[in-house]
Structure formats: C-alpha cells, structure tokens
Design a protein around this motif. Structure first.
Motif: not given
Ligand code: KIV
Length: 267
Positions: A25, A27, A46, A86, A140
């Motif tokens: 991940t 950010y 994520g 995500d 997922h």
């Molecule tokens: O949001 C996230 O970091 C995830 C990972 C844990 C796969 O979905």
C-alpha cells in the motif's frame, strides 16, 4: 531512462512464468516514490488509509474523494508500478451506476490504472460493470475489512467447510466477472494454495500463506509505523517510528540548547 510500466497483462505473464508479484500500500508522494524505485510491482492506495493515516477505528468512514486525493499523489510518483485505487465502503454498494461512477473518478481524477473492490459473488455484477468500461478490477475475498460488522471482527475466513466453499465460490465469481487479479485476505494457507492453483488470474495474498502468486502488505506494518504491533501475518522490516522519534528528539534538543540553526544554516 524511464522504467517500463508494470501492466495488467504483465501481471498475468508473471503468474504464467511462476514469478511472484510484490505489492504494497502507499498513500502519498514521497513514500510512493521510494516504493516504486525499490521495485514494487503494484501500489495499492488502500482504504487502510482510514486506520493507518487518518487514525480511524475501521476503514468504513473513508470517502471516495479521500482515496482520489491520495491516489493522485501516488500515481504522480509511480513511474513503474501499476497503481490500484481502492473503492471505499459505500462507493460501489448502492448501484451499478454508483460503482461505474466511482471507478471512473478514481481513474480520471486519481490517475489510478485500475481499481479494487471487496466482495465475491455478491459484487460480481459490480466488477463486470466496471470491467465493461475497460477499467481493470482487482477483487478482494476472504477477510474483507469492509464487512467487519458482519464478520464480528477481523477473523480468518474459510476455516470450516461451508466458509471454505464460500471463499472458493467468491474467488471463482471474481474471476468469472472479469477481474484481472484477486486479493486473498485472512484465509488458511492451504486454501490460499488451492485457490491459486485453480484460478487463471494472479492471487495476491495477505495472511493467505506463501503460495499465492504475490503478496501485499500494508506499508505501515512493514516499516513499523503503526501504533500497535503488526498482525501475525505481517513482517516488520524496520522500526521507522523509533528512527523518526530519535531524529525528532535530537532536533528538539538542539533547538532548546540553541544548537540549531548553526552559522552555515543561517543567512
Ligand atoms: O486497504 C488495504 O490496504 C487493503 C489491503 C490490506 C489489501 O485492502
């Protein structure tokens, strides 16, 4: 020279060649740049943003606009990695139209190359609808954190025969709906192995044992940036909180003792 971008077909090729996929991940821009330059194949913006960056209890309150904002930073940094945005809770649940709109926003405004959403059989129509827009989707299944209240906590899934069969059905449904890959989270290693052997698309494990086609970790767990010890399935390679804490204490001491700034740090 610019690195060649990791693409959706390239990930399929890695599975066929039996080569593992490394995903993390990210950010923000500075960390995404470091991870990208270190050779991470896939960067996931994520919704763990909620717990790791925003200090929330769960991922449920994370907003689509927030993921879009962070996705912009990560996609501007990623020269080589495939960027996955995500889809947060509520951004694809209400209707197919909402799912399509949210996915488009992640690509158009966030610069994502693909999107990820949680859920198997029940979300197959969402995956199909987004794939039809030519937006690659990562599924997922297993332990899906957005279902924390249904699961009664973050519990390993697929332990009993019924639950095992459900995870299998979910993984198949994701593949049949056209996803290019699937995250398997919090399932017994043996189940992770069997699903990986059966599916044509790459499986990316997190707490799903060593035999998935790739692995993903939350960057904060790997770097030791979290408040709590990392979960059992994670490996902490560094205690960055300690390293940063040491540097900041040194700085504060220098300020208080008038050792900072020195002459060469002044105009
Ligand atoms: O949001 C996230 O970091 C995830 C990972 C844990 C796969 O979905």
């Amino acid at each position: 020279m610019r690195e060649v971008r990791v693409t959706v077909p390239a990930l399929a090729k890695l599975k066929r060649a039996g080569r593992k996929i490394a995903m993390l991940t990210a950010y923000d821009y500075p960390f995404a740049r470091i991870l990208d330059e270190a050779g991470i194949d896939v960067l996931l913006v994520g919704d763990s943003l909620g717990t790791c960056v925003q200090g929330r209890e769960t991922t449920l309150p994370v907003l689509l606009d927030e993921i879009v904002y962070h996705c912009g930073m990560v996609s501007r940094a990623a020269r080589r990695a495939l960027v996955v945005g995500d889809m947060p809770f509520g951004s694809y649940h209400r209707s197919l139209e909402a799912a399509r709109d949210s996915a488009c926003q992640l690509v158009k405004e966030g610069g994502a190359h693909s999107v990820k959403l949680e859920g198997g059989e029940r979300m197959a129509d969402r995956i199909e609808a987004i794939v039809r827009l030519d937006i690659p989707v990562m599924g997922h299944v297993g332990l899906t954190p957005q279902s924390v209240h249904r699961m009664g906590g973050y519990r390993v899934q697929g332990r009993g025969p019924c639950s095992r069969e459900q995870v299998f059905r979910d993984a198949r449904a994701v593949q049949e709906a056209g996803a290019f890959s699937v995250v398997l989270e919090g399932v017994p290693a043996e189940l992770g192995t069997e699903i990986t052997q059966e599916l044509r698309i790459p499986t990316i494990g997190i707490g799903a044992g060593p035999n998935c086609d790739g692995q993903v970790l939350v960057m904060h767990d790997l770097l030791g940036l979290g408040e709590d010890p990392p979960p059992r399935f994670a490996r902490q390679y560094l205690s960055l909180s300690e390293v940063v804490g040491r540097a900041v204490r040194m700085y504060a001491e220098d300020v208080r003792e008038s050792k900072f700034p020195a002459d060469h740090e002044s105009y």
